[in-house]
Design a protein around this motif. Structure first.
Motif, PDB file in Angstrom:
ATOM      1  N   ASN A   1       0.574  -1.033  -0.244  1.00 49.37           N
ATOM      2  CA  ASN A   1      -0.118   0.161  -0.109  1.00 49.37           C
ATOM      3  C   ASN A   1       0.860   1.397  -0.113  1.00 49.37           C
ATOM      4  O   ASN A   1       2.160   1.551  -0.043  1.00 49.37           O
ATOM      5  CB  ASN A   1      -0.890  -0.413   1.402  1.00 49.37           C
ATOM      6  CG  ASN A   1      -0.324   0.129   2.092  1.00 49.37           C
ATOM      7  OD1 ASN A   1       1.002   0.767   2.956  1.00 49.37           O
ATOM      8  ND2 ASN A   1      -1.295  -1.143   3.808  1.00 49.37           N
ATOM      9  N   LYS A   2       0.158   2.558   0.070  1.00 46.95           N
ATOM     10  CA  LYS A   2       0.501   3.243   0.075  1.00 46.95           C
ATOM     11  C   LYS A   2       2.195   4.267   1.183  1.00 46.95           C
ATOM     12  O   LYS A   2       3.370   4.690   1.358  1.00 46.95           O
ATOM     13  CB  LYS A   2      -0.176   5.187   0.065  1.00 46.95           C
ATOM     14  CG  LYS A   2      -0.815   5.102   0.899  1.00 46.95           C
ATOM     15  CD  LYS A   2      -1.768   6.767   0.468  1.00 46.95           C
ATOM     16  CE  LYS A   2      -3.105   6.827   1.326  1.00 46.95           C
ATOM     17  NZ  LYS A   2      -3.892   7.584   0.918  1.00 46.95           N
ATOM     18  N   TRP A   3       1.883   3.699   2.341  1.00 47.69           N
ATOM     19  CA  TRP A   3       2.185   3.322   3.628  1.00 47.69           C
ATOM     20  C   TRP A   3       3.999   1.932   3.258  1.00 47.69           C
ATOM     21  O   TRP A   3       4.370   2.090   3.964  1.00 47.69           O
ATOM     22  CB  TRP A   3       2.242   2.772   4.635  1.00 47.69           C
ATOM     23  CG  TRP A   3       0.424   3.921   4.646  1.00 47.69           C
ATOM     24  CD1 TRP A   3       1.487   5.846   4.737  1.00 47.69           C
ATOM     25  CD2 TRP A   3      -0.988   4.241   4.605  1.00 47.69           C
ATOM     26  NE1 TRP A   3      -0.288   6.268   5.266  1.00 47.69           N
ATOM     27  CE2 TRP A   3      -1.013   5.805   5.099  1.00 47.69           C
ATOM     28  CE3 TRP A   3      -1.793   3.068   4.156  1.00 47.69           C
ATOM     29  CZ2 TRP A   3      -2.197   6.131   4.957  1.00 47.69           C
ATOM     30  CZ3 TRP A   3      -3.108   3.952   4.412  1.00 47.69           C
ATOM     31  CH2 TRP A   3      -2.835   5.028   4.143  1.00 47.69           C
ATOM     32  N   GLY A   4       3.603   1.175   2.163  1.00 48.25           N
ATOM     33  CA  GLY A   4       4.790   0.417   2.080  1.00 48.25           C
ATOM     34  C   GLY A   4       4.688  -1.167   2.869  1.00 48.25           C
ATOM     35  O   GLY A   4       5.202  -1.932   3.390  1.00 48.25           O
ATOM     36  N   HIS A   5       3.191  -1.069   3.499  1.00 52.44           N
ATOM     37  CA  HIS A   5       3.008  -2.468   4.202  1.00 52.44           C
ATOM     38  C   HIS A   5       2.475  -3.509   3.435  1.00 52.44           C
ATOM     39  O   HIS A   5       1.702  -2.767   2.448  1.00 52.44           O
ATOM     40  CB  HIS A   5       2.015  -2.103   5.285  1.00 52.44           C
ATOM     41  CG  HIS A   5       2.305  -0.755   6.345  1.00 52.44           C
ATOM     42  ND1 HIS A   5       3.070  -1.630   7.292  1.00 52.44           N
ATOM     43  CD2 HIS A   5       1.787   0.531   6.847  1.00 52.44           C
ATOM     44  CE1 HIS A   5       2.949  -0.652   7.745  1.00 52.44           C
ATOM     45  NE2 HIS A   5       2.646   0.411   7.170  1.00 52.44           N
ATOM     46  N   GLY A   6       2.990  -4.483   3.483  1.00 50.30           N
ATOM     47  CA  GLY A   6       2.607  -5.507   1.731  1.00 50.30           C
ATOM     48  C   GLY A   6       1.250  -6.565   2.296  1.00 50.30           C
ATOM     49  O   GLY A   6       1.139  -6.314   4.054  1.00 50.30           O
TER      50      GLY A   6
END
Length: 144
Positions: A82-87
């Motif tokens: 996602n846009k926060w880098g969480h997969g």
């Protein structure tokens, strides 16, 4: 129980298989079955790998074509950030020009069966093949 149940895929990646919600219409809010498509596809994928008949084994009619099975296996799990880098894991088509209607139908059928929760033992006599009477082979046929 209503004769029709509206359903749609849930927009969250970690949604449960089914959740009952409501439509967003201002008038006539209707019950809506929200389907956790990722969860359903995980289940179907596991069932496709079940080789012995029993719970989770999938039966297919002999008239299903190779194209139908290609559609059923048209998606694969991929890691998406996602846009926060969480997969998180989602299901995506293997290629853009492949159809996936067979998989989508199985997903919605699985969700509906899960929602209705039928008593399979009570329904079994409707679907079981008729039992033939056993013939005693030790007796000779009667002549008239």
């Amino acid at each position: 129980m209503p004769q029709y149940i509206g359903c749609k895929g849930s927009s969250t990646h970690d949604a449960p298989l089914i959740r009952v919600g409501q439509s967003r219409q201002r008038r006539n809010k209707q019950a809506l079955l929200l389907v956790g498509t990722n969860s359903a596809k995980d289940t179907i994928s596991a069932w496709l790998h079940t080789e012995e008949p029993g719970p989770g084994y999938m039966h297919f009619p002999p008239h299903y074509t190779f194209d139908w099975f290609r559609q059923l296996t048209s998606e694969k799990p991929v890691e998406q950030k996602n846009k926060w880098g969480h997969g998180h894991r989602v299901w995506a088509k293997k290629s853009n020009n492949v159809r996936n209607e067979a998989l989508d139908k199985r997903v919605y059928a699985l969700a509906l069966v899960s929602h209705l929760n039928p008593d399979w033992r009570a329904l079994q006599h409707y679907f079981a093949p008729p039992v033939k009477n056993e013939i005693d082979t030790d007796t000779k046929p009667r002549t008239i």
